[in-house]
Design a protein around this motif. Structure first.
Motif, PDB file in Angstrom:
ATOM      1  N   GLN A 149       0.832  -1.198   0.000  1.00  0.00           N
ATOM      2  CA  GLN A 149       0.000   0.000   0.000  1.00  0.00           C
ATOM      3  C   GLN A 149       0.872   1.256   0.000  1.00  0.00           C
ATOM      4  O   GLN A 149       0.622   2.208  -0.735  1.00  0.00           O
ATOM      5  CB  GLN A 149      -0.930  -0.026   1.224  1.00  0.00           C
ATOM      6  N   LEU A 150       1.936   1.213   0.802  1.00  0.00           N
ATOM      7  CA  LEU A 150       2.858   2.354   0.856  1.00  0.00           C
ATOM      8  C   LEU A 150       3.510   2.581  -0.496  1.00  0.00           C
ATOM      9  O   LEU A 150       3.606   3.708  -0.981  1.00  0.00           O
ATOM     10  CB  LEU A 150       3.938   2.107   1.910  1.00  0.00           C
ATOM     11  N   ILE A 190       2.390   1.752  -3.364  1.00  0.00           N
ATOM     12  CA  ILE A 190       1.420   2.265  -4.335  1.00  0.00           C
ATOM     13  C   ILE A 190       1.155   3.750  -4.089  1.00  0.00           C
ATOM     14  O   ILE A 190       1.251   4.566  -5.003  1.00  0.00           O
ATOM     15  CB  ILE A 190       0.096   1.471  -4.275  1.00  0.00           C
ATOM     16  N   SER A 191       0.848   4.069  -2.826  1.00  0.00           N
ATOM     17  CA  SER A 191       0.502   5.476  -2.582  1.00  0.00           C
ATOM     18  C   SER A 191       1.727   6.373  -2.729  1.00  0.00           C
ATOM     19  O   SER A 191       1.596   7.556  -3.050  1.00  0.00           O
ATOM     20  CB  SER A 191      -0.171   5.660  -1.216  1.00  0.00           C
ATOM     21  N   GLY A 192       2.904   5.811  -2.534  1.00  0.00           N
ATOM     22  CA  GLY A 192       4.114   6.590  -2.767  1.00  0.00           C
ATOM     23  C   GLY A 192       4.485   6.695  -4.228  1.00  0.00           C
ATOM     24  O   GLY A 192       5.493   7.288  -4.585  1.00  0.00           O
ATOM     25  N   GLY A 193       3.688   6.069  -5.078  1.00  0.00           N
ATOM     26  CA  GLY A 193       3.939   6.156  -6.521  1.00  0.00           C
ATOM     27  C   GLY A 193       5.163   5.368  -6.970  1.00  0.00           C
ATOM     28  O   GLY A 193       5.726   5.613  -8.037  1.00  0.00           O
ATOM     29  N   SER A 206       1.804   1.555 -13.028  1.00  0.00           N
ATOM     30  CA  SER A 206       0.505   0.922 -13.194  1.00  0.00           C
ATOM     31  C   SER A 206       0.642  -0.498 -13.757  1.00  0.00           C
ATOM     32  O   SER A 206      -0.175  -1.360 -13.477  1.00  0.00           O
ATOM     33  CB  SER A 206      -0.373   1.772 -14.113  1.00  0.00           C
ATOM     34  N   ILE A 244       1.225  -2.661 -10.762  1.00  0.00           N
ATOM     35  CA  ILE A 244       0.006  -2.731  -9.946  1.00  0.00           C
ATOM     36  C   ILE A 244      -1.010  -3.657 -10.602  1.00  0.00           C
ATOM     37  O   ILE A 244      -1.596  -4.529  -9.965  1.00  0.00           O
ATOM     38  CB  ILE A 244      -0.603  -1.311  -9.768  1.00  0.00           C
ATOM     39  N   THR A 275      -9.412  -1.673  -5.955  1.00  0.00           N
ATOM     40  CA  THR A 275      -8.198  -1.090  -5.396  1.00  0.00           C
ATOM     41  C   THR A 275      -7.450  -2.139  -4.589  1.00  0.00           C
ATOM     42  O   THR A 275      -7.986  -3.202  -4.290  1.00  0.00           O
ATOM     43  CB  THR A 275      -8.536   0.076  -4.458  1.00  0.00           C
ATOM     44  N   TRP A 276      -6.231  -1.815  -4.260  1.00  0.00           N
ATOM     45  CA  TRP A 276      -5.400  -2.780  -3.529  1.00  0.00           C
ATOM     46  C   TRP A 276      -6.034  -3.246  -2.222  1.00  0.00           C
ATOM     47  O   TRP A 276      -6.070  -4.455  -1.963  1.00  0.00           O
ATOM     48  CB  TRP A 276      -4.001  -2.188  -3.299  1.00  0.00           C
TER      49      TRP A 276
END
Lengths: 292, 323, 235, 259
Positions: free
Chosen positions: B25-26, B28-31, B35, B38, B154-155
Motif C-alpha cells: 500500500q505504501l 502504491i501510494s508513494g507512486g 501501473s 500494480i 483497489t489494492w
C-alpha cells in the motif's frame, strides 16, 4: 416449406456433427477418453483440404482423401505420443492431457500460419440448385450429404465386416478377453484413432465446402457439438453418434428457423446438460453401475 | 500441536500478511509502483482467488469441474449490475457477485454433482458456455458488446478478498468438514459408508468455491472498464484449471504458486498470445506425462518446513494452517 | 509340454503366487483345484501372458514364454478360456468364433474348425446369428470354449468352466472336455468343483494361498482327506 | 445370549439387475453379540448382500430391519449412522490421508461444530476438533496403530491396511460390523493375527459381526453360526459342524461327481 428447408439444413449440419461424433464415440468406446483434441483434428482436416485444393489444384474427392489420410496419421501420432503413456493413469490426467493437446494444435496452427481465416473456393463443386416441392437444395448440399452417408456406411462395413473392425469391437467390449484372442490391443487402439480422425478430416473438408470460411479455432465449437451428439446418442455407440449428430443438427436448425439463431449454441449445451442429468447413458445406452 | 499453538500460528500469518499489505500500500501510494506492476499484482491476486476456489472443488473434493469461468462471469456481471445499474456501493456489489455465483453453483451443483469424472467435467463445461451465451443474448447487460464498468478495484479490496478466500478455504479444509471432502475425493463409496453425507459436502464445496469465484468476478469486472461475454469463455476456465493442476491437485499452496508463476509468464507473453498458449499446453502435457500429481502433489508448502523441524523429535503433523 | 518353474506373481503389493511349479505332459488333462482366492486363475493368466511373473520361468515346448505378450502366446498354441467366460456379448456367436481364429490365415482350416466346433456344440450352430449376450449361461460357456478352440490350440487353459451352471449342464461340459482331450488337445483345468474335475483329470495339483500343497494322480487325490480339508477347513 | 428381537432381520430380501436375479428370498437374522459367517462359492451373491445391507443397492424385494429401523431406501451414510459399518473386499482406505485422519473421518458424524464455526475458528471448532482427535488417537492405540499415526494410509503394509480399515469401520460406532473377506491376501500368520483381532474387538465393543470369508479354517474357527449362499439363494444355515457335513454345502463347494 420454411420448416422443411430448415430440416434440410439441419440434416446437412447434422451429418457433419455425426462424422465428427463418430470419432469421439469410437475413441471413448475403446479407451474411455474424451479426446478433446478431436475437434482440432477436424480443423486440420479442413486446412489440409483447403491447401490441397488451392495449392495442389486437387479436386474435391482427392482433397477429401488427402485430408483423411493426413488426419489419420495425426490421430495416431497424438495417441502414441500423448495418450498411450497415460493408459493406466487417472481419467483426470488423461482429460487434462487431451485439453493440452487440443490447445497445442490450435495455437500451433496459429503460430505456423497465423490466425487469419481462409475461404474455400466456391467453384470446387458445381453450384446448381434443385427445387423439390418448393424446397431449394443446392447440389453441393446434396453431394455433401451423400459423401457423409457413404462414409458412414463405409464405417459400418469396416466395423462389422472386417477383421480390424471386429478387433475394435472386441477390445472396446473387453480388452483382456481380446488379448486372449491374440488381438494386439495397442494396434487396435491406434487403428481406432486413425479411422475416427480420418472421419473428422473428411468432416473438415465438407465443412469448408459448405460453410466456406475456415480458421484455426474453428474446431472448438463443432468439436463440442459433436461431443454433445455423441453423448446424446450414448457415448461409445456408433449408430448413436450418427443419430445424435443428426438430431442435434436438426434441433439447432429449427431453433435458428424460429428466429433464435443467437441461442443455437446455448440450446445444444442445454440438451447436453438435460441428457447428462436425465439419461447419462444417452438415447441408445444402457445404465451401468459402479462395482463395489 | 495444541490448539493454542495453532491459534498462534494463525495470528502470526495474519500479522505477516498485514505487513505485506501495508508495504505494498505504501509503495502504491508513494507512486513507487507503476501501473503495469500494480495491474499485474491485481491480476495475480484475482487469479489466486480463482485458483484457490477451484482447488476446493477439484483438489480437495475431487469434483472435476471445468466451467469455473461461468461463476466468474456470474459474479462479474452481478456486481457490475449492482454498481452500474443500481448505483450500489462496491462492497455490496462484491458480496452480491459472490452470492449470485454461489446460487448459480447451488443450482448447477445439485443436479450435476451426481455425475462422475468426465461426465461432470462436460456438464460443467456446458454450464460455463450456457452462461456465456445467455450474457451474449441479454440486452440489459449489453449483449456481445458488453457492459462498461467503472474502475473501482483497489489494492485494499483485492487484498482483503484474497485474504478472506484463503482463510475461509484453508479453515474449511482443516476441519472435520474438509476431511469429509477429502475422503470423498479419495474414495466416495468408502466415505459414504463412513457416514459422510457425500452429496451435501460435494454441493457445499461447490457452492463455497463458486462464491469466491463470484467475488473474483466482482474484482475482475471493476478492474476493467468494460466486460464482455468473450472474456469468460472456456479458455478462461482452462486457465484456472491449469493453475490447480500444475500446482498439484489437492495442494492449496501449489495452486497459489502456480497462479503467481503463470500470471507472471502470461504478463510477459502478453504480446505473444500464441506462444503463451503453446507453452501452456506443452507444459500441461509434459506435467501430466511425467509428474501427473503436479508441482506439489497433495503436499502443502508448510509441510516441507515442518518436516525439517520435525527431525529429531516431533512428528510432522501435516497440518496446513493459513500461511 | 508345459513347465512352470517356481514363479512368483504379484498384484501390486500382494503376492498371489509363491514359488509355484507344475508340469503338464502332452495329451494330459491336468487339473488345478483349490478354494476361492487360492491363486488358480492367477496362474492361468500368467501362463497366457495377461500377467507377468516377477521371478521364475514358464517353458512351453522347451521355450520360455514367461512375460511374452498374450498374442505371441496364442500364436504358439495356447488358448485360455477365462473365468466368467468373457464372451463378447455385443457380437454374434459366429463373430465370437471368428475372433477366436483371429491370428489364423488358413481359410480352409478355419472353415473346418467351424464345422468341428458346431459339431461339438450343436447349440452354437443353432444360435450362430444370435448375439452372444442373449445366450444362457451354459451356452456362453460352450461359446467361450468353442472360441478358444478356433485358435486350434495344442494346450487349452480352462478356468472354472462349471461356475454358475446347473449340475446337468456341468456334466455336459465335462463330457465335452474329455472329448476335446480325446482329439489330442492337452488341457489344464482350473476348478472349484473338485470332484468333477478329478473325475476327468489324469493328474491334479492342489493350490492353497498361492502355494502348491499337494499333487498326484487324480485317483490319489480323490481319496485324499486333505482335498476336502482345503475346501471346508475340517480338522 | 440370544434376545427376543434380533438385531438385524433380513426378510425375504432380493435384488435383480435388469433381468438378472442376483439374490432372492434371503432370510437372515442376527442376534446381538453374535459372530456369524456368510460363505458361498464365487459369484454366489455375498458381496451383493453386503451392498444391500449398507444401502449401496436398494433391494427390489423384501425388507431389512436393524433394531426397530427399516433400512430399505436409506442412503449409505444414513445406514452407517443407524449402526452398520463395513470393510471392503478390496481395501478402500483414504490413501492420501494419514492413518489418524482416516479414523477421524469415521468420527465425522459425531462432530457437532458447524461449517460456520470451522471457517471462523469459533471456540466450538477447537473443542470439537480436539474431541475428535483425542478419540481417534485413543482408538488407534487400541489397535496398536498409533506409531503409524501420521503415515499416509496408502504407505502402510498390507496387513496394517486391513487392520486400519477394520479400526476405521469400528470408529463409526456400529452395532453391526460387516467384514468382507478380511483375510484375503494375508499369509497364515497375518490371518492368525486377524482372528485374534476379531475376537478382541467383539469382546471389547460388544459387537455383532457378519463375516464373508473364503478362508474356511477362519470361518469355521471363529463363527458361531454360518449361512451359505449359492446362486443368489440361501442353501444352508447352521453351526460350523452342521455346515461342514451338510451335503448341499459339500455339493456347492466340491461339486457333484460325474456318474
Amino acid at each position: 416449406m420454411e420448416l422443411i428447408q430448415q430440416l434440410v439444413n439441419g440434416i446437412s449440419l447434422g451429418s457433419i456433427y455425426a462424422l465428427i461424433a463418430l470419432g469421439y464415440t469410437m475413441v471413448y468406446g475403446i479407451v474411455r477418453l474424451i479426446n478433446f483434441a478431436h475437434g482440432d483434428v477436424f480443423m486440420v482436416g479442413a486446412f489440409v483440404g483447403f491447401y490441397a485444393v488451392t495449392s495442389l489444384d486437387l479436386g474435391f474427392f482427392p482433397a477429401l482423401l488427402l485430408a483423411m489420410i493426413a488426419c489419420a496419421l495425426l490421430g495416431v501420432f497424438i495417441e502414441r505420443i500423448a495418450y498411450k503413456p497415460l493408459r493406466n493413469a487417472t481419467r483426470i490426467a488423461a482429460l487434462i492431457t487431451a485439453i493440452g493437446v487440443s490447445l497445442l494444435i490450435e495455437y500451433g496452427t496459429i503460430y505456423v500460419r497465423g490466425a487469419q481465416p481462409e475461404a474455400y473456393p466456391s467453384t470446387l463443386l458445381p453450384a446448381k440448385s434443385i427445387e423439390i416441392f418448393g424446397v431449394t437444395i443446392s447440389s453441393q448440399a446434396l453431394l455433401i450429404l451423400c459423401t457423409s452417408i457413404v462414409l458412414m456406411i463405409l464405417l459400418q462395413l469396416i466395423v462389422h465386416k472386417t477383421k480390424i473392425g471386429k478387433a475394435m469391437r472386441a477390445v472396446s467390449y473387453d480388452a483382456e478377453a481380446a488379448r486372449l484372442m491374440g488381438i494386439n490391443v495397442d494396434n487396435t487402439i491406434s487403428a481406432t484413432f486413425a479411422i475416427g480422425s480420418a472421419l473428422a478430416g473428411a468432416a473438415g473438408v465438407i465443412f469448408g465446402v459448405y460453410y466456406i470460411k475456415i480458421e484455426p479455432l474453428m474446431g472448438i465449437i463443432p468439436g463440442l457439438k459433436a461431443f454433445i451428439a455423441a453423448v446424446l446418442g450414448g457415448i461409445g455407440i456408433i449408430p448413436g453418434a450418427m443419430v445424435g449428430g443428426l438430431v442435434l443438427g436438426v434441433i439447432e436448425s429449427l431453433v435458428s428457423g424460429l428466429g433464435y439463431s443467437l441461442w443455437r449454441d446455448g440450446v445444444a449445451f442445454i440438451v447436453l446438460i438435460l441428457i447428462l442429468i436425465f439419461r447419462p447413458s444417452g438415447l441408445f445406452g444402457k445404465n451401468v453401475k459402479e462395482k463395489v | 500441536m495444541t490448539a493454542f499453538k495453532r491459534i498462534n500460528g494463525f495470528w502470526l500469518s495474519i500479522v505477516l500478511a498485514l505487513v505485506f499489505f501495508a508495504v505494498v500500500q505504501l509503495l502504491i501510494s508513494g507512486g513507487m509502483l507503476n501501473s503495469f506492476y500494480i495491474n499485474t499484482l491485481f491480476f495475480m491476486a484475482i487469479n489466486i482467488i480463482l485458483a484457490v476456489s477451484l482447488h476446493l472443488i477439484i483438489g480437495i473434493t475431487g469434483q472435476f469441474s471445468i466451467g469455473h469461468a461461468g461463476f466468474l462471469a456470474v459474479g462479474a456481471y452481478a456486481s457490475a449490475i449492482m454498481t452500474m445499474k443500481l448505483q450500489m456501493p462496491f462492497a455490496l456489489a462484491l458480496l452480491v457477485g459472490g452470492v449470485a455465483a454461489a446460487v448459480a453453483g447451488l443450482l448447477i451443483g445439485i443436479p450435476t454433482l451426481r455425475l462422475k469424472g468426465d461426465y461432470l467435467a462436460i456438464a460443467t463445461l456446458g454450464f460455463g458456455e450456457i452462461v456465456r451465451i445467455i450474457l451474449l443474448n441479454v440486452e440489459y447487460v449489453g449483449g456481445a458488446s458488453g457492459m462498461t464498468v467503472t474502475h473501482l478495484t483497489t489494492w485494499p479490496w483485492v487484498f482483503f478478498c484474497l485474504l478472506m478466500t484463503i482463510i475461509v478455504i484453508a479453515n474449511f479444509t482443516n476441519s472435520t468438514h474438509g476431511r469429509a471432502c477429502i475422503s470423498i475425493r479419495e474414495d466416495e463409496i468408502a466415505a459414504d459408508s463412513m457416514g459422510i453425507n457425500t452429496t451435501y459436502y460435494k454441493v457445499t464445496a461447490f457452492v463455497i468455491g463458486s462464491f469466491f469465484a463470484g467475488i473474483a468476478g466482482g474484482l475482475y469486472a471493476h478492474n476493467f472498464y468494460i466486460i464482455q461475454p468473450t472474456n469468460f469463455g472456456f479458455l478462461k476456465s482452462f486457465d484456472i484449471l491449469i493453475f490447480v493442476v500444475l500446482g498439484g491437485l489437492g495442494s492449496m499452496s501449489g495452486a497459489v504458486i502456480a497462479a503467481i508463476l503463470l500470471t507472471v509468464v502470461s504478463t510477459f507473453l502478453q504480446d505473444y498470445p500464441e506462444t503463451r498458449m503453446i507453452i501452456y499446453s506443452i507444459v500441461l502435457i509434459l506435467v501430466m506425462l511425467y509428474r501427473p500429481k503436479g508441482l506439489l502433489g497433495t503436499q502443502e508448502l508448510t509441510s516441507f518446513f515442518r518436516l525439517r523441524r520435525a527431525v529429531g523429535g516431533k512428528q510432522n503433523d501435516n497440518k496446513h494452517t493459513v500461511a | 509340454m508345459l513347465k512352470v518353474e517356481s514363479i512368483d506373481v504379484f498384484y501390486g503389493n500382494i503376492q498371489a503366487l509363491k514359488g509355484v511349479s507344475l508340469e503338464v505332459q502332452k495329451g494330459e488333462i491336468v487339473t488345478l483345484i483349490g478354494a476361492n482366492g487360492a491363486g488358480k486363475s492367477t496362474l492361468l493368466k500368467t501362463i497366457s501372458g495377461l500377467l507377468k511373473p516377477k521371478h521364475g520361468d514358464i517353458l512351453y515346448e522347451g521355450q520360455s514364454i514367461a512375460g511374452k505378450a498374450a498374442q505371441m502366446i496364442v500364436k504358439q498354441g495356447i488358448s485360455h478360456v477365462p473365468e466368467g467366460r468373457r464372451i463378447f456379448a455385443n457380437m454374434t456367436v459366429e463373430e465370437n468364433l471368428e475372433l477366436g481364429a483371429f491370428l489364423r490365415k488358413d481359410k480352409d482350416g478355419i472353415r473346418q474348425d467351424f464345422e468341428k466346433v458346431y459339431h461339438l456344440f450343436p447349440r452354437l450352430h443353432e444360435r450362430r446369428k444370435q448375439l452372444a449376450g442373449t445366450l444362457s449361461g451354459g451356452e456362453q460357456q460352450m461359446l467361450a470354449m468353442g472360441r478358444a478352440l478356433m485358435a486350434r490350440p495344442r494346450l487349452l487353459l480352462l478356468d472354472e468352466p462349471s461356475m454358475g451352471l446347473a449340475p446337468l449342464l456341468v456334466k455336459t461340459i465335462f463330457r465335452i472336455i474329455e472329448e476335446i482331450n480325446s482329439f489330442g488337445t492337452t488341457i489344464l483345468l482350473v476348478e472349484q468343483n473338485a470332484k468333477m474335475a478329478l473325475s476327468v483329470a489324469h493328474r491334479a495339483y492342489v493350490i492353497e494361498s498361492g502355494r502348491v500343497v499337494l499333487s498326484g494322480s487324480a485317483e490319489e487325490l480323490t481319496a485324499s482327506e486333505q482335498v476336502k480339508k482345503a475346501y471346508l477347513g475340517g480338522h | 445370549m440370544t434376545t427376543n428381537t434380533p438385531l438385524l432381520k433380513a426378510d425375504n430380501v432380493g435384488i435383480h439387475f435388469g433381468g438378472l436375479k442376483a439374490l432372492s428370498g434371503v432370510n437372515i437374522e442376527l442376534n446381538a453379540g453374535e459372530l456369524v459367517g456368510l460363505i458361498g462359492p464365487n459369484g454366489a451373491g455375498k458381496t451383493t448382500f453386503f451392498n444391500l445391507l449398507t444401502g449401496v443397492y436398494e433391494p427390489t424385494e423384501g425388507s431389512i430391519v436393524l433394531g426397530n429401523d427399516k433400512l430399505n431406501g436409506l442412503a449409505p451414510y444414513q445406514i452407517t449412522r443407524k449402526g452398520i459399518s463395513r470393510t471392503f473386499q478390496n481395501i478402500r482406505l483414504f490413501g492420501e490421508l494419514s492413518v489418524l485422519d482416516n479414523v477421524k473421518v469415521a468420527y465425522h458424524s459425531l462432530a457437532r461444530h458447524s461449517i460456520f464455526s470451522s471457517i471462523f475458528r469459533l471456540p466450538s471448532h477447537f473443542s470439537g476438533e480436539k474431541e475428535i482427535e483425542e478419540k481417534a488417537i485413543e482408538f488407534l492405540k487400541i489397535f496398536k496403530l498409533e506409531s503409524f499415526m501420521y503415515e499416509k494410509a496408502k504407505n502402510l503394509p498390507y496387513g496394517q491396511q486391513r487392520r486400519l480399515e477394520i479400526a476405521r469401520a469400528l470408529a463409526a460406532h456400529p452395532k453391526l460390523l460387516l467384514l468382507d473377506e478380511p483375510a484375503a491376501g494375508m499369509n497364515p500368520q497375518e490371518t492368525q493375527e486377524l482372528m485374534n483381532l476379531i475376537a478382541f474387538i467383539r469382546e471389547r465393543f460388544h459387537l455383532t459381526i457378519l463375516l464373508i470369508e473364503h478362508d474356511m479354517p477362519l470361518v469355521m474357527g471363529v463363527c458361531e453360526r454360518i449361512y451359505v449362499l449359492d446362486h443368489g439363494q440361501l442353501i444352508a444355515h447352521g453351526t460350523p459342524e452342521e455346515i461342514r457335513n451338510n451335503p448341499k454345502v459339500i455339493e456347492a463347494y466340491l461339486g457333484e461327481e460325474i456318474s
